[in-house]
Design a protein around this motif. Structure first.
Motif, short mmCIF file in Angstrom:
data_model
loop_
_atom_site.label_atom_id
_atom_site.label_comp_id
_atom_site.label_asym_id
_atom_site.label_seq_id
_atom_site.Cartn_x
_atom_site.Cartn_y
_atom_site.Cartn_z
N ILE A 3 3.55 -6.01 -16.86
CA ILE A 3 3.82 -6.88 -17.99
C ILE A 3 4.15 -5.98 -19.17
O ILE A 3 3.38 -5.09 -19.51
N TYR A 4 5.31 -6.20 -19.78
CA TYR A 4 5.72 -5.41 -20.94
C TYR A 4 5.81 -6.32 -22.15
O TYR A 4 6.11 -7.50 -22.05
N GLU A 5 5.57 -5.73 -23.32
CA GLU A 5 5.63 -6.48 -24.57
C GLU A 5 6.84 -5.99 -25.37
O GLU A 5 7.11 -4.79 -25.43
N PHE A 6 7.56 -6.93 -25.98
CA PHE A 6 8.77 -6.62 -26.74
C PHE A 6 8.71 -7.27 -28.11
O PHE A 6 8.08 -8.31 -28.30
N GLY A 12 11.80 -10.72 -35.41
CA GLY A 12 10.44 -10.22 -35.44
C GLY A 12 9.50 -10.83 -34.42
O GLY A 12 8.33 -10.48 -34.35
N LYS A 13 9.99 -11.75 -33.58
CA LYS A 13 9.16 -12.42 -32.57
C LYS A 13 8.61 -11.38 -31.59
O LYS A 13 9.33 -10.52 -31.10
N LEU A 14 7.32 -11.47 -31.29
CA LEU A 14 6.67 -10.62 -30.31
C LEU A 14 6.46 -11.45 -29.05
O LEU A 14 5.95 -12.56 -29.11
N PHE A 15 6.88 -10.92 -27.88
CA PHE A 15 6.74 -11.67 -26.63
C PHE A 15 6.52 -10.74 -25.46
O PHE A 15 6.78 -9.55 -25.53
N GLU A 16 6.01 -11.30 -24.36
CA GLU A 16 5.75 -10.56 -23.13
C GLU A 16 6.77 -10.93 -22.08
O GLU A 16 7.27 -12.05 -22.05
N LYS A 17 7.04 -9.98 -21.18
CA LYS A 17 7.92 -10.23 -20.04
C LYS A 17 7.25 -9.69 -18.79
O LYS A 17 6.83 -8.54 -18.75
N HIS A 18 7.11 -10.53 -17.78
CA HIS A 18 6.54 -10.14 -16.48
C HIS A 18 7.67 -9.66 -15.58
O HIS A 18 8.71 -10.31 -15.49
N LEU A 28 17.39 -8.93 -20.98
CA LEU A 28 16.36 -9.43 -21.87
C LEU A 28 16.97 -10.03 -23.12
O LEU A 28 17.94 -9.51 -23.66
N GLN A 29 16.36 -11.13 -23.58
CA GLN A 29 16.74 -11.71 -24.87
C GLN A 29 15.53 -12.38 -25.48
O GLN A 29 14.60 -12.78 -24.78
N CYS A 33 15.28 -16.51 -30.87
CA CYS A 33 16.63 -16.54 -31.46
C CYS A 33 17.73 -16.10 -30.49
O CYS A 33 18.90 -16.07 -30.84
N ARG A 34 17.35 -15.71 -29.27
CA ARG A 34 18.29 -15.30 -28.20
C ARG A 34 18.98 -13.95 -28.45
O ARG A 34 19.91 -13.59 -27.76
N SER A 35 18.50 -13.20 -29.44
CA SER A 35 19.07 -11.88 -29.70
C SER A 35 18.71 -10.94 -28.56
O SER A 35 17.65 -11.07 -27.94
N GLN A 36 19.57 -9.98 -28.29
CA GLN A 36 19.29 -8.95 -27.29
C GLN A 36 18.90 -7.64 -27.95
O GLN A 36 18.75 -6.63 -27.29
N SER A 37 18.71 -7.67 -29.26
CA SER A 37 18.29 -6.49 -30.01
C SER A 37 16.76 -6.44 -30.02
O SER A 37 16.11 -7.06 -30.86
N LEU A 38 16.20 -5.70 -29.05
CA LEU A 38 14.76 -5.68 -28.83
C LEU A 38 14.24 -4.26 -28.79
O LEU A 38 14.98 -3.32 -28.54
N GLU A 39 12.93 -4.13 -29.04
CA GLU A 39 12.27 -2.86 -28.83
C GLU A 39 11.00 -3.12 -28.04
O GLU A 39 10.36 -4.15 -28.20
N ARG A 40 10.69 -2.19 -27.16
CA ARG A 40 9.45 -2.32 -26.39
C ARG A 40 8.31 -1.78 -27.25
O ARG A 40 8.44 -0.73 -27.87
N VAL A 41 7.21 -2.50 -27.29
CA VAL A 41 6.07 -2.08 -28.10
C VAL A 41 4.90 -1.72 -27.19
O VAL A 41 4.80 -2.20 -26.06
#
Length: 81
Positions: A3-6, A12-18, A28-29, A33-41
């Motif tokens: 499980i990774y967090e982005f 600024g939305k924080l979310f998890e991806k399994h 990933l989006q 807002c459906r943006s693909q501009s993400l960073e892994r945290v």
């Protein structure tokens, strides 16, 4: 199953991806807002350790994982076998 967090860099939305495996490739989006501009945290961890004499303490190890980039590993003490 990792499980990774982005964090979305647009809203600024924080979310998890399994993921089914560490090597799974997905598009990933942001779910907001459906943006693909993400960073892994780095996810926060919480643990309790005793501070008695001779007890092991958490150990943070930093190493270079690629040119200009460092990786960290946190080793948490566990019960003795």
């Amino acid at each position: 199953m990792p499980i990774y967090e982005f964090r979305c860099l647009a809203c600024g939305k924080l979310f998890e991806k399994h993921f089914a495996s560490m090597h799974e490739k997905v598009e990933l989006q942001c779910p907001e807002c459906r943006s693909q501009s993400l960073e892994r945290v780095i996810s926060r961890v919480n643990f309790i350790t005793r501070s008695g004499k001779g007890e092991q303490k958490p150990k943070l190890t930093t190493k270079s994982c690629s040119p200009g980039s460092n990786c960290m590993t946190l080793d948490l003490p566990g019960p003795e076998d």
